[in-house]
Design a protein around this motif. Sequence first.
Motif, PDB file in Angstrom:
ATOM      1  N   GLY A  64       0.660  -1.099   0.057  1.00  0.00           N
ATOM      2  CA  GLY A  64      -0.037   0.046  -0.112  1.00  0.00           C
ATOM      3  C   GLY A  64       0.726   1.316   0.033  1.00  0.00           C
ATOM      4  O   GLY A  64       0.150   2.492   0.039  1.00  0.00           O
ATOM      5  N   THR A  65       2.063   1.009  -0.034  1.00  0.00           N
ATOM      6  CA  THR A  65       2.891   2.342  -0.064  1.00  0.00           C
ATOM      7  C   THR A  65       3.928   2.246  -1.368  1.00  0.00           C
ATOM      8  O   THR A  65       4.489   1.174  -1.502  1.00  0.00           O
ATOM      9  N   PRO A  66       4.187   3.374  -1.900  1.00  0.00           N
ATOM     10  CA  PRO A  66       5.209   3.414  -3.092  1.00  0.00           C
ATOM     11  C   PRO A  66       6.784   2.785  -2.665  1.00  0.00           C
ATOM     12  O   PRO A  66       7.205   3.114  -1.343  1.00  0.00           O
ATOM     13  N   LEU A  67       7.300   1.831  -3.539  1.00  0.00           N
ATOM     14  CA  LEU A  67       8.555   1.788  -3.239  1.00  0.00           C
ATOM     15  C   LEU A  67       9.526   2.680  -2.827  1.00  0.00           C
ATOM     16  O   LEU A  67      10.590   2.783  -1.995  1.00  0.00           O
ATOM     17  N   LEU A  68       9.474   3.936  -3.501  1.00  0.00           N
ATOM     18  CA  LEU A  68      10.222   5.178  -3.241  1.00  0.00           C
ATOM     19  C   LEU A  68      10.320   5.285  -1.887  1.00  0.00           C
ATOM     20  O   LEU A  68      11.403   5.706  -1.220  1.00  0.00           O
ATOM     21  N   ILE A  69       9.092   5.362  -1.323  1.00  0.00           N
ATOM     22  CA  ILE A  69       9.084   5.745   0.091  1.00  0.00           C
ATOM     23  C   ILE A  69       9.610   4.968   0.980  1.00  0.00           C
ATOM     24  O   ILE A  69      10.168   5.461   2.113  1.00  0.00           O
ATOM     25  N   GLN A  70       9.579   3.504   0.691  1.00  0.00           N
ATOM     26  CA  GLN A  70      10.122   2.668   1.378  1.00  0.00           C
ATOM     27  C   GLN A  70      11.816   2.726   1.388  1.00  0.00           C
ATOM     28  O   GLN A  70      12.274   2.437   2.548  1.00  0.00           O
ATOM     29  N   ILE A  71      12.324   3.088   0.378  1.00  0.00           N
ATOM     30  CA  ILE A  71      13.728   3.194   0.277  1.00  0.00           C
ATOM     31  C   ILE A  71      13.883   4.464   1.205  1.00  0.00           C
ATOM     32  O   ILE A  71      15.058   4.512   1.939  1.00  0.00           O
ATOM     33  N   SER A 164      18.670   5.076  -7.504  1.00  0.00           N
ATOM     34  CA  SER A 164      19.545   6.177  -8.008  1.00  0.00           C
ATOM     35  C   SER A 164      19.463   7.521  -6.974  1.00  0.00           C
ATOM     36  O   SER A 164      20.217   8.405  -7.046  1.00  0.00           O
ATOM     37  N   VAL A 165      17.998   7.532  -6.499  1.00  0.00           N
ATOM     38  CA  VAL A 165      17.671   8.849  -5.772  1.00  0.00           C
ATOM     39  C   VAL A 165      18.515   8.822  -4.505  1.00  0.00           C
ATOM     40  O   VAL A 165      18.734   9.676  -3.721  1.00  0.00           O
ATOM     41  N   ILE A 166      19.345   7.472  -4.091  1.00  0.00           N
ATOM     42  CA  ILE A 166      19.971   7.739  -2.709  1.00  0.00           C
ATOM     43  C   ILE A 166      21.465   7.352  -3.230  1.00  0.00           C
ATOM     44  O   ILE A 166      22.361   6.972  -2.495  1.00  0.00           O
ATOM     45  N   SER A 167      21.697   7.829  -4.468  1.00  0.00           N
ATOM     46  CA  SER A 167      23.051   7.878  -5.017  1.00  0.00           C
ATOM     47  C   SER A 167      23.813   6.502  -5.266  1.00  0.00           C
ATOM     48  O   SER A 167      25.017   6.379  -4.947  1.00  0.00           O
ATOM     49  N   VAL A 168      23.075   5.382  -5.192  1.00  0.00           N
ATOM     50  CA  VAL A 168      23.651   4.241  -5.541  1.00  0.00           C
ATOM     51  C   VAL A 168      24.155   4.085  -7.027  1.00  0.00           C
ATOM     52  O   VAL A 168      23.049   4.600  -7.964  1.00  0.00           O
ATOM     53  N   TYR A 169      25.286   3.813  -7.462  1.00  0.00           N
ATOM     54  CA  TYR A 169      25.835   4.076  -8.804  1.00  0.00           C
ATOM     55  C   TYR A 169      25.334   2.622  -9.485  1.00  0.00           C
ATOM     56  O   TYR A 169      26.313   1.702  -9.885  1.00  0.00           O
ATOM     57  N   GLU A 170      24.100   2.403  -9.564  1.00  0.00           N
ATOM     58  CA  GLU A 170      23.690   1.506 -10.505  1.00  0.00           C
ATOM     59  C   GLU A 170      23.412   1.643 -11.791  1.00  0.00           C
ATOM     60  O   GLU A 170      24.039   2.874 -12.345  1.00  0.00           O
ATOM     61  N   LEU A 171      22.797   0.938 -12.716  1.00  0.00           N
ATOM     62  CA  LEU A 171      22.840   1.131 -14.020  1.00  0.00           C
ATOM     63  C   LEU A 171      22.219   2.566 -14.587  1.00  0.00           C
ATOM     64  O   LEU A 171      22.813   3.348 -15.193  1.00  0.00           O
ATOM     65  N   THR A 172      21.160   2.923 -13.808  1.00  0.00           N
ATOM     66  CA  THR A 172      20.431   4.127 -14.228  1.00  0.00           C
ATOM     67  C   THR A 172      21.212   5.262 -13.690  1.00  0.00           C
ATOM     68  O   THR A 172      21.607   6.298 -14.420  1.00  0.00           O
ATOM     69  N   ARG A 173      21.856   5.215 -12.623  1.00  0.00           N
ATOM     70  CA  ARG A 173      22.736   6.413 -12.077  1.00  0.00           C
ATOM     71  C   ARG A 173      23.973   6.369 -13.032  1.00  0.00           C
ATOM     72  O   ARG A 173      24.322   7.752 -13.347  1.00  0.00           O
ATOM     73  N   SER A 174      24.519   5.454 -13.640  1.00  0.00           N
ATOM     74  CA  SER A 174      25.531   5.525 -14.327  1.00  0.00           C
ATOM     75  C   SER A 174      25.217   6.088 -15.728  1.00  0.00           C
ATOM     76  O   SER A 174      26.062   6.903 -16.210  1.00  0.00           O
ATOM     77  N   GLY A 175      24.007   5.844 -16.103  1.00  0.00           N
ATOM     78  CA  GLY A 175      23.636   6.625 -17.358  1.00  0.00           C
ATOM     79  C   GLY A 175      23.309   8.281 -17.193  1.00  0.00           C
ATOM     80  O   GLY A 175      23.656   8.953 -17.991  1.00  0.00           O
ATOM     81  N   GLN A 176      22.587   8.516 -15.920  1.00  0.00           N
ATOM     82  CA  GLN A 176      22.523   9.835 -15.578  1.00  0.00           C
ATOM     83  C   GLN A 176      23.895  10.686 -15.482  1.00  0.00           C
ATOM     84  O   GLN A 176      23.966  11.868 -15.974  1.00  0.00           O
ATOM     85  N   ALA A 177      25.062   9.876 -14.786  1.00  0.00           N
ATOM     86  CA  ALA A 177      26.180  10.499 -14.783  1.00  0.00           C
ATOM     87  C   ALA A 177      26.646  11.094 -16.081  1.00  0.00           C
ATOM     88  O   ALA A 177      27.445  12.259 -16.533  1.00  0.00           O
ATOM     89  N   VAL A 178      26.694   9.918 -17.131  1.00  0.00           N
ATOM     90  CA  VAL A 178      27.026  10.342 -18.581  1.00  0.00           C
ATOM     91  C   VAL A 178      26.292  11.476 -19.207  1.00  0.00           C
ATOM     92  O   VAL A 178      26.826  12.326 -19.880  1.00  0.00           O
TER      93      VAL A 178
END
Length: 217
Positions: A64-71, A164-178
């Motif tokens: 019942g709660t968004p995953l983003l909030i849980q993170i 990526s919203v908590i600065s984990v350098y995963e796939l999407t975050r690496s793309g954002q950096a590029v």
Amino acid sequence: MTIDWAIVEMAIPLLAVGTVMTLKIASLAALFGLTGGIGLGLVSLGGWTWARWLVRAYVDFVRGTPLLIQIFIVFFGLPLMGFRLGEFWAGVIALSINCAAYVAEIVRGTVGSVEKGQTEAAKSIGMTQGTILLHILLPQSIRPMVPALTNDVITLLKNTSLLSVISVYELTRSGQAVIASHFAPLEIFALLAIYYYAIISVLSWVSRVIERRLPAW
């Protein structure tokens, strides 16, 4: 519109680094989530009444709660309780908690749908509810559960992008950096889509192979 192939060539190895991190996080979260979810699902079917209610409350809250909030709750809340974790483990825990809730529902629904007569017959010869779940109902439910569990793991893998919203350098975050350094959103987002699609295609193929090789009850 033209594609800058030089940026694409440069980005491929950088995104590969993020892919490795994504796979590490997804693998750990899937392991913890599947293990915990199966246990919670069995508790919801055969545990004490208070335990079943706790599992139900946990599942309802997560669904019942968004995953983003849980993170955010895990990342910012655990340090306030004295548990100081880095971004990596905060992400793994948040995804595991989320995954376990959905797996628990899959287990509850699949195992609970097995023909009731088998449970009654097992009870008539003195088997306990726990023994019935582990040795009679669960083995028959594994094959029907595989597609649903695969979908849940695929969702988990795609949800790693939220870290990526908590600065984990995963796939999407690496793309954002590029993108931030070269401003080539079309090329990079297209590459990201290809990377995710390739990973998920392999995962789906493995799932189909496993499902075919499992015995049919």
